[in-house]
Design an enzyme around this catalytic site. Structure first.
Site, mmCIF file in Angstrom:
data_model
loop_
_atom_site.group_PDB
_atom_site.id
_atom_site.type_symbol
_atom_site.label_atom_id
_atom_site.label_comp_id
_atom_site.label_asym_id
_atom_site.label_seq_id
_atom_site.Cartn_x
_atom_site.Cartn_y
_atom_site.Cartn_z
ATOM 1 N N HIS A 15 -4.330 0.665 4.317
ATOM 2 C CA HIS A 15 -3.226 1.054 3.431
ATOM 3 C C HIS A 15 -2.725 0.352 2.340
ATOM 4 C CE1 HIS A 15 -0.698 -2.358 5.167
ATOM 5 N NE2 HIS A 15 -1.730 -2.230 6.139
ATOM 6 N N ALA A 16 -1.586 0.197 1.854
ATOM 7 C CA ALA A 16 -1.385 -0.318 0.386
ATOM 8 C C ALA A 16 -1.646 -2.006 0.384
ATOM 9 C CB ALA A 16 0.149 -0.259 0.107
#
Lengths: 88, 587
Positions: A15-16
């Site tokens: 994810h980010a």
């Protein structure tokens, strides 16, 4: 050129935060860095590219390094994946 | 979240989430920004270069904005938000995105704003169709970057006239809008969306503005101008409050105001201890936006003006005139008080991306070590500071970061003399007696403070770095965060040595680290003979309250106790007892 198969181990996947960490590390090397997944090939120095993979835990990727410092790059990036981006 | 309760007489409570505490009662102002709009406009081939250049400029400005917010956040909120901002900075730096925008401009001859939208479109679509929930949640942050860049390219900071003393109700809001609106003295903010507001909540907290997020249908059910209550502490918005509710909140609001008034009372007291000794509480400042806090918390000028924010992205730095403007502004805001400007303290955890990776950045190329290798940076900054110092004689002091040898100090002083001469040759007035001091953050410098003292006008103790260096504890490493103790006996000893050297040579000494912002810390420092403290402005009231209510003898007694502590648990006992006796919260 170095090619390496790798599996995502951290729970939340790529994810980010891990994506930011990954591209930041990759940017330090001269070597080109690509990620292959499901037939896609994206630039591993592009966070948007990495985010579009939406790679989840257990996903299998192939990493490709090509350039003068490919060995150092490969070692550094592999370490990140193997340690689950220091998340869990 | 999203819970809506109807009560008697049409009162309606929307349960959202608390994002910044406090209560406000006032008329609603429904704010709608409107989406960004772009047209597929083409440019002439001789305008391509200009479009490419404005894209580059906007990238640099966007990174600067993000770094500001991230820096304000690090001093307040948790890590989640700065992770998101980190990722956003990487988006602005994304090489594929840049390539794609540049191709759109060069080959299709599109204007930069349209090119940016096109470049994002593909990524947004792919992320949306990935089905990955975590990733889809982040779409808002990706769009936020696109919109920031597009608005900047279109120079569309559409000035919205918000009603004075109103409560902003909106779908979502950007940090820059909040800063803009605080100039209209808005009372609070309620937003429909939740989670989207990482940056916004950071800024709201910094501005002491109550903020409720996730109040779902707020913009749909609230009428413009209608009286509403925003309870930022409980994360609640109340529409058409019944008399009972209104009364309750008016009571709470009065309490809140009383607290603020008490704070103000403390701030207006003379800065002397119960036994009559004078002390001075100054502000640590990094950004323009923080300057308002100097007046608000009655700071005695600026004890630490950080200048790292003058670096735009990627190690570029502002030209002399922009630097001068920043320094002048800080002097205007502080009336006739002094401003201590610390030279660029880059390296370590700070910016300057051009640096090669170092194994131990904190022990590496940072602070004065960078500046002496990069005389261009040093001389530009000295020129700007010394020029402004001549306009405001006696008000600017120069503080040198990361000094570890006497040679470094002497070399900088030599550079200062040269720049002063240049300014004089150019016909500028100079401040001949400008004071130059050093940060005490490297333990060897503290130990040798009596050797440095004859050559400086003042010392400023940076306890954050001093602590990590003397204890060999990386303050950013969570594995050993329990070992990072600013109140460790060894830290006190080094400060004591520095204070004694300052007293012996009759030089000023100030403390600008976190230690000075703790009531207990300030007590002990004052007991050591230090009477100048610089801190985040919001810490001034609690420190002042403690110092005005105690005598110097009480402080000296406490200092004696901490000096004799050996283990950290001894120290903790002393600290805990003191906080218990003084009915204070650890802070």
């Amino acid at each position: 050129m170095i090619k390496k198969k790798i599996t995502i181990t951290n729970k939340a996947g790529l994810h980010a935060r891990p994506a930011a960490l990954l591209v930041k590390k990759a940017a330090k090397f001269k070597a080109d860095f690509f990620i292959h997944m499901y037939g896609y090939r994206i630039n591993g120095k592009s966070i948007l590219g990495v985010m579009t993979l939406a790679a989840e835990q257990g996903a299998e990727l192939e990493l490709e390094f090509d350039g003068p410092d490919e060995e150092d790059a490969s070692e550094c990036i592999t370490d990140l994946f193997e340690n689950g981006f220091y998340e869990d | 979240m999203n819970e809506v309760k109807e009560r008697q007489k049409g009162e309606m409570v929307i349960e959202g989430l608390s994002a910044a505490p406090g209560i406000a009662i006032g008329p609603a102002f429904i704010y709608q920004r409107g989406n960004i709009e772009v047209d597929p406009q083409k440019v002439d081939s001789n305008e391509i270069e200009r479009e490419l250049q404005s894209f580059e400029e906007v990238r640099a400005l966007t990174i600067r904005d993000l770094k500001r917010i991230s820096s304000i956040g690090r001093r307040g909120a948790g890590n989640d938000t700065s992770d998101i901002i980190d990722a956003q900075i990487e988006i602005v730096n994304d090489p594929e995105l840049q390539k794609s925008v540049q191709t759109q401009i060069k080959e299709q001859q599109f204007k930069a704003d349209f090119a940016v939208c096109e470049a994002f479109k593909r990524y947004l679509g792919l992320i949306e169709s990935s089905g990955n929930k975590l990733m889809i949640e982040r779409l808002v942050d990706v769009r936020d970057i696109r919109d920031r860049m597009v608005r900047k390219l279109q120079h569309r900071w559409q000035q919205t006239n918000v009603n004075e003393r109103s409560i902003i109700v909106s779908d979502e809001i950007t940090p820059s809008e909040i800063i803009e609106f605080t100039r209209n003295n808005i009372l609070a903010v309620a937003l429909n969306k939740g989670g989207v507001t990482a940056h916004t909540s950071i800024i709201a907290n910094a501005m002491s503005l109550p903020l409720v997020i996730g109040s779902s249908i707020a913009t749909k059910v609230i009428k413009n101008g209608e009286k509403i209550i925003v309870d930022g502490t409980r994360g609640r918005v109340i529409i058409r409050p019944c008399d009972e509710t209104l009364e309750k909140y008016q009571r709470l609001l009065r309490q809140q105001k009383r607290k603020e008034r008490n704070l103000q009372k403390i701030l207006h007291l003379p800065a002397t201890t119960a036994s009559g000794e004078h002390f001075s509480l100054q502000a640590n400042i990094e950004f323009d936006e923080e300057l308002v806090n100097i007046e608000k918390f009655k700071a005695d000028g600026i004890g630490l003006l950080r200048t790292e924010s003058l670096f735009i992205a990627d190690g570029m730095h502002l030209d002399r005139s922009s630097q001068e403007a920043f320094y002048r502004k800080s002097l205007i805001v502080t009336g006739n008080q002094q401003v201590t400007i610390r030279l660029f303290d880059v390296g370590g955890d700070k910016i300057l991306n051009e640096t090669r990776p170092e194994a131990n950045p904190f022990l590496g190329w940072r602070g004065i070590r960078v500046l002496l290798d990069r005389k261009d940076l040093l001389n530009d900054q000295l020129y700007a500071i010394l020029k402004v110092a001549g306009e405001y004689p006696g008000r600017i002091k120069i503080l040198l970061p990361m000094i570890s040898t006497l040679e470094e100090l002497l070399e900088v002083k030599n550079e200062i003399a040269k720049v002063q001469q240049t300014l004089r040759d150019e016909g500028h007035i100079i401040d001949k007696n400008i004071k130059v001091g050093i940060m005490i953050e490297v333990p060897s410098t503290a130990i040798q403070a009596d050797g440095f003292a004859p050559y400086v006008d003042f010392f400023s103790v940076g306890t954050n770095d001093l602590t990590q260096y003397v204890l060999a504890v990386d303050r950013g490493n969570t594995l050993i965060s329990n070992l990072y103790q600013q109140m460790h006996p060894a830290v006190w000893r080094l400060i004591k040595m520095t204070a004694e050297a300052a007293a012996k040579y009759n030089k000023e000494i100030a403390v600008c680290g976190e230690l000075a912002s703790k009531p207990f810390g300030a007590m002990c420092l004052m007991g050591m003979g230090i009477s100048q403290f610089s801190m985040v402005p919001t810490a001034i009231p609690k420190v002042k309250k403690i110092l005005v209510t105690h005598t110097l003898d009480e402080m000296k007694k406490l200092t004696e106790e901490v000096e004799h502590a050996v283990s950290y648990s001894d120290m903790m006992k002393i600290i805990n007892n003191w906080y218990k006796e003084n009915d204070q919260n650890h802070g």
